[in-house]
Scaffold this motif. Structure first.
Motif, short mmCIF file in Angstrom:
data_model
loop_
_atom_site.label_atom_id
_atom_site.label_comp_id
_atom_site.label_asym_id
_atom_site.label_seq_id
_atom_site.Cartn_x
_atom_site.Cartn_y
_atom_site.Cartn_z
N LEU A 101 -9.68 52.82 36.84
CA LEU A 101 -8.92 53.33 35.70
C LEU A 101 -7.69 54.04 36.23
O LEU A 101 -7.82 54.99 37.01
N VAL A 102 -6.52 53.58 35.83
CA VAL A 102 -5.27 54.24 36.21
C VAL A 102 -4.66 54.82 34.93
O VAL A 102 -4.25 54.08 34.04
N ASN A 103 -4.62 56.14 34.86
CA ASN A 103 -4.03 56.84 33.73
C ASN A 103 -2.58 57.12 34.04
O ASN A 103 -2.26 57.98 34.86
N ASN A 104 -1.71 56.37 33.38
CA ASN A 104 -0.28 56.51 33.61
C ASN A 104 0.50 56.75 32.31
O ASN A 104 1.65 57.12 32.36
N ALA A 105 -0.14 56.55 31.16
CA ALA A 105 0.56 56.68 29.88
C ALA A 105 1.17 58.06 29.73
O ALA A 105 0.55 59.07 30.08
N GLY A 106 2.37 58.10 29.21
CA GLY A 106 3.03 59.36 28.96
C GLY A 106 4.25 59.19 28.09
O GLY A 106 4.79 58.10 27.98
N ILE A 107 4.63 60.27 27.45
CA ILE A 107 5.84 60.28 26.62
C ILE A 107 6.64 61.53 26.94
O ILE A 107 6.13 62.47 27.55
N LEU A 108 7.86 61.53 26.52
CA LEU A 108 8.74 62.69 26.68
C LEU A 108 9.23 63.16 25.31
O LEU A 108 9.47 62.35 24.42
N ARG A 109 9.38 64.44 25.18
CA ARG A 109 10.03 65.06 24.03
C ARG A 109 10.90 66.17 24.61
O ARG A 109 10.51 67.33 24.63
N ASP A 110 12.04 65.78 25.15
CA ASP A 110 12.90 66.72 25.86
C ASP A 110 13.58 67.71 24.91
O ASP A 110 14.19 67.30 23.92
N ARG A 111 13.43 68.99 25.25
CA ARG A 111 14.08 70.04 24.49
C ARG A 111 13.82 71.36 25.21
O ARG A 111 12.77 71.54 25.81
N MET A 112 14.72 72.26 25.11
CA MET A 112 14.51 73.61 25.66
C MET A 112 13.37 74.25 24.87
O MET A 112 13.23 74.01 23.66
N VAL A 113 12.58 75.05 25.52
CA VAL A 113 11.39 75.62 24.89
C VAL A 113 11.74 76.42 23.63
O VAL A 113 11.00 76.39 22.64
N PHE A 114 12.87 77.11 23.61
CA PHE A 114 13.22 77.93 22.45
C PHE A 114 13.63 77.10 21.23
O PHE A 114 13.71 77.62 20.13
N ILE B 44 -10.77 56.50 39.68
CA ILE B 44 -9.81 57.01 38.69
C ILE B 44 -8.56 57.46 39.43
O ILE B 44 -8.65 58.20 40.40
N VAL B 45 -7.41 57.01 38.94
CA VAL B 45 -6.12 57.46 39.45
C VAL B 45 -5.37 58.06 38.27
O VAL B 45 -5.13 57.37 37.28
N ASN B 46 -5.03 59.34 38.38
CA ASN B 46 -4.25 60.00 37.34
C ASN B 46 -2.84 60.22 37.86
O ASN B 46 -2.64 60.94 38.84
N THR B 47 -1.88 59.61 37.21
CA THR B 47 -0.49 59.75 37.61
C THR B 47 0.00 61.15 37.26
O THR B 47 -0.23 61.65 36.18
N SER B 48 0.70 61.76 38.19
CA SER B 48 1.27 63.08 37.97
C SER B 48 2.76 63.03 38.25
O SER B 48 3.35 61.94 38.32
N SER B 49 3.36 64.17 38.42
CA SER B 49 4.79 64.25 38.64
C SER B 49 5.10 65.54 39.38
O SER B 49 4.38 66.53 39.25
N GLU B 50 6.19 65.53 40.13
CA GLU B 50 6.61 66.75 40.79
C GLU B 50 7.05 67.82 39.79
O GLU B 50 7.25 68.97 40.14
N VAL C 270 -4.83 49.86 33.33
CA VAL C 270 -3.66 50.69 33.62
C VAL C 270 -3.05 51.06 32.28
O VAL C 270 -2.62 50.19 31.52
N THR C 271 -3.03 52.37 31.98
CA THR C 271 -2.41 52.82 30.74
C THR C 271 -0.92 53.02 30.97
O THR C 271 -0.49 53.31 32.09
N GLY C 272 -0.14 52.83 29.94
CA GLY C 272 1.31 52.96 30.08
C GLY C 272 1.87 51.91 31.02
O GLY C 272 2.80 52.17 31.78
N ALA C 273 1.29 50.71 30.98
CA ALA C 273 1.61 49.67 31.97
C ALA C 273 2.73 48.73 31.54
O ALA C 273 2.99 47.75 32.22
N GLY C 274 3.42 49.02 30.46
CA GLY C 274 4.47 48.12 29.99
C GLY C 274 5.79 48.27 30.72
O GLY C 274 6.61 47.35 30.71
#
Length: 180
Positions: free
Chosen positions: A101-114, A158-164, A14-18
């Motif tokens: 294999l569970v792919n869950n790892a992810g990061i955020l870099r929040d900002r408006m596209v411009f 394989i399980v790939n975590t997604s988001s709405e 499981v990635t991003g499992a912390g």
């Protein structure tokens, strides 16, 4: 006679499992009997800041072991091809094979596209997309080799975590929505 667990004898990564969903996925797989490689780069900030740490992955692995399960910690970066290969190899080395294999790892870099920098865009895409590719690439090669050796299909999931976020997007997370 004791009942066997549904995933007994299987091993999982499981990635991003912390933390969060990845943590819950790792704990549930272990509860169901799977031996689990708990992968987490361990960065303290959700935005990826703070550098690598073994703390989050170690805590989850310790919780699995305390409940009688088997767990291994891997703190590599799944977006790095070599480290993703080492992650899959660690499961095979410790448990003899990889089944889930569970792919869950992810990061955020929040900002408006411009006002988003190219690095903020690339880092999210790298972890969410390249990280999934890297682990899938090495897991599927393992399953292919096992199948050729056995002369029959092998168990591989394989399980790939997604988001709405992929449905409607998010004004402050265009990179995350695109990756999902």
């Amino acid at each position: 006679m004791p009942m066997s667990l549904p995933l007994e004898g299987l091993s999982a990564i499981v990635t991003g499992a912390g933390r969060g969903l990845g943590r819950a996925e790792a704990l549930e797989l272990a509860r169901l009997g799977a031996a689990v490689v708990v992968n987490d780069y361990g960065q303290p900030g959700r935005d990826g800041s703070g550098g690598a740490s073994t703390g989050p992955a170690e805590e989850v692995a310790a919780e699995i072991r305390a409940a009688g399960g088997r767990a291994l910690v891997h703190t590599g970066d799944v977006s790095d091809h070599r480290q993703a290969r080492e992650l899959v190899e660690s499961a095979i080395g410790a448990f003899g094979k990889l089944d889930i294999l569970v792919n869950n790892a992810g990061i955020l870099r929040d900002r408006m596209v411009f006002s988003m920098s190219e690095d903020e865009w690339d880092s999210v895409i790298r972890v969410h997309l390249k990280g999934h590719f890297n682990t899938i690439r090495f897991a599927s090669a393992h399953w292919r080799e096992r199948s050729k050796t056995a002369g029959a299909p092998v168990y591989g999931r394989i399980v790939n975590t997604s988001s709405e976020a992929f449905l409607a997007g998010s004004a402050g997370q265009p990179n995350y929505a695109a990756a999902k």
